[in-house]
Design an enzyme around this catalytic site. Structure first.
Site, PDB file in Angstrom:
ATOM      1  N   ASP A 147      -8.731-108.943  -2.374  1.00 49.46           N
ATOM      2  CA  ASP A 147      -8.403-108.220  -1.142  1.00 49.46           C
ATOM      3  C   ASP A 147      -7.016-107.589  -1.255  1.00 49.46           C
ATOM      4  O   ASP A 147      -6.798-106.448  -0.841  1.00 49.46           O
ATOM      5  CB  ASP A 147      -8.453-109.210   0.036  1.00 49.46           C
ATOM      6  CG  ASP A 147      -8.524-108.525   1.389  1.00 49.46           C
ATOM      7  OD1 ASP A 147      -8.940-107.342   1.449  1.00 49.46           O
ATOM      8  OD2 ASP A 147      -8.173-109.172   2.395  1.00 49.46           O
ATOM      9  N   HIS A 152     -16.322-101.574   0.889  1.00 51.10           N
ATOM     10  CA  HIS A 152     -16.610-102.957   1.311  1.00 51.10           C
ATOM     11  C   HIS A 152     -17.462-102.951   2.571  1.00 51.10           C
ATOM     12  O   HIS A 152     -18.470-103.660   2.670  1.00 51.10           O
ATOM     13  CB  HIS A 152     -15.317-103.740   1.570  1.00 51.10           C
ATOM     14  CG  HIS A 152     -15.553-104.949   2.422  1.00 51.10           C
ATOM     15  ND1 HIS A 152     -15.597-104.885   3.805  1.00 51.10           N
ATOM     16  CD2 HIS A 152     -15.834-106.234   2.106  1.00 51.10           C
ATOM     17  CE1 HIS A 152     -15.881-106.087   4.279  1.00 51.10           C
ATOM     18  NE2 HIS A 152     -16.023-106.921   3.274  1.00 51.10           N
ATOM     19  N   HIS A 205     -15.293-111.632   1.263  1.00 46.38           N
ATOM     20  CA  HIS A 205     -14.701-110.329   1.567  1.00 46.38           C
ATOM     21  C   HIS A 205     -13.989-109.745   0.337  1.00 46.38           C
ATOM     22  O   HIS A 205     -14.260-108.609  -0.065  1.00 46.38           O
ATOM     23  CB  HIS A 205     -13.718-110.520   2.744  1.00 46.38           C
ATOM     24  CG  HIS A 205     -12.899-109.311   3.065  1.00 46.38           C
ATOM     25  ND1 HIS A 205     -13.397-108.243   3.785  1.00 46.38           N
ATOM     26  CD2 HIS A 205     -11.606-108.999   2.763  1.00 46.38           C
ATOM     27  CE1 HIS A 205     -12.441-107.337   3.921  1.00 46.38           C
ATOM     28  NE2 HIS A 205     -11.347-107.765   3.318  1.00 46.38           N
TER      29      HIS A 205
HETATM   30 ZN   LIG Z   1      -9.466-106.814   3.427  1.00 44.91          ZN
END
Ligand SMILES: [Zn+2]
Length: 394
Positions: free
Chosen positions: A187, A273, A287
């Site tokens: 991320d 994403h 994630h």
């Molecule tokens: Zn993120």
């Protein structure tokens, strides 16, 4: 989000373009920090409501209770039900109102944190985040991502302020499976790639204005810290150790990436994403794992130097992140699914339109399909095996 602050909207006066950066009021990090939660919480509210799922509460409940009691605060805890849906957020608002809480505290992963931020805002009280893992940059921001019951991206919700306090216990983070920290690296690496694109296109950020030098610089610092420290930090966390590298990676994943994405700007990686959340095959992924596919796809869309793309594939493979379609449950033959992903990634208002050039759905499909052979060849040439992918859904 691609529109600059000065763009015309029919009938409305043209807003003056501004640069802006936003942040939490206080960020606290260190091994055992959770034992001081009460001390940092007391100046913010006198009637806290803690929200945590049962697993996290099993790890931290005792320390949270004794810390709040020592600060003279009542201990009230509500269970979080797993997905930050609109229904779960409204349920938490009702609990806040019934208990008369004046501050709501999320103890857990990104899903708990997003639900608590949204419910605190709707209930009109202050909110605090206590991430139990460093798997996303959700803890510091003034926005939440709301999902459907099926786990698909539904919407971003923006709030007028960030959490009053973000408190991270490094030992708690190091006690969690290393896969969470690896997902957070995925991320956080996206943060610089997206802030760099936003800066080049002079687009608005999630903070509601053009990027400041500060926001962009924090995004770049996050990238530099991770390239230097991510691999030794992951080694240490596999043995649940807190070392200086672990502290740096926790700060990069949480604070630097949090400020960097929000005030530096999102672009293609997070839009892709969001598109991937529409593919049921990718639902078991964290994630940061899906974001890594987004980052690599963005580099390909940018026509980045081949050596940069190769380095990114090698490094993120070593971190343990996916770089091929196979690793996210898809293949080059899944054209229908990839077209759906690309359509969702390019809907009006998505952050992909902050890229410095036009990106259409067909471009995204081609870039995604190209990952398979490209990443396999790069890994073969480097003698790297496919990463072991752990279940690290937050
Ligand atoms: Zn993120």
């Amino acid at each position: 989000m691609s529109e600059t602050a000065g763009s015309e909207t029919a009938g409305a006066p043209t807003p003056v373009p501004v640069r802006t950066i936003i942040s939490p009021s206080r960020y606290v990090q260190g091994p055992g920090a959770i034992t001081r939660l009460g001390e940092f919480l007391a100046p913010i509210g006198s009637s806290p409501l803690i929200v945590a799922d049962d697993i996290v509460w099993g790890f931290v409940g005792h320390d949270v209770e004794s810390s709040l009691k020592a600060a003279g605060l009542p201990v009230r805890k509500e269970k979080f039900n797993g997905i930050p849906t609109a229904v779960e957020i409204d349920r938490l608002v009702d609990v806040i109102k019934e208990t008369g809480a004046d501050v709501v505290v999320a103890v857990g992963g990104g899903s708990t944190i997003d639900a608590v931020k949204a419910s605190g805002f709707l209930a009109g009280i202050r909110w605090v985040t206590v991430p139990s893992v460093a798997s996303t940059d959700a803890p510091t921001s003034a926005l939440a991502v709301v999902y459907t019951e099926e786990g698909a991206f539904e919407e971003y919700r923006f709030f007028p302020r960030n959490p009053d306090l973000v408190l991270v216990d490094s030992q708690l983070v190091a006690n969690a499976p290393a896969a969470f920290l690896a997902a957070g690296v995925g991320d956080a690496l996206a943060t610089w790639l997206e802030a760099r694109a936003t800066s080049r296109s002079n687009s608005n950020t999630m903070a509601g204005g053009l990027p400041t030098l500060a926001g962009t610089a924090l995004a770049q610092l996050s990238w530099d810290v991770l390239w230097e420290n991510a691999l030794p930090a992951l080694d240490a966390v596999r043995d649940h150790l807190v070392t200086p590298s672990v502290e740096k990676v926790i700060e990069a994943n949480t604070l630097l990436s949090g400020l960097g994405f929000e005030s530096g700007g999102l672009a293609a990686a997070h839009a892709i994403h969001n598109g991937l959340t529409a593919a049921p095959q990718a639902h078991g992924l964290a994630h940061g794992q899906k974001v890594n596919i987004g980052s690599l796809t963005q580099l390909i869309l940018e026509g980045a130097p081949t050596s940069d793309i190769r380095d990114f594939i090698e490094f993120t493979t070593r971190v343990g992140l996916p770089t091929t379609l196979t690793e996210i449950g898809l293949s080059v033959d899944d054209t229908d699914v990839l077209q759906l992903v690309a359509r969702e990634a390019t809907v009006p208002g998505e952050t992909i339109h902050a890229m410095p050039f036009e990106v259409g759905a067909a471009d995204v499909v081609s870039a995604l399909k190209s990952l398979e052979r490209l990443s396999r060849r790069v890994r073969d040439e480097a003698g790297l095996a496919a990463p072991e992918l752990y279940h690290a859904k937050h």
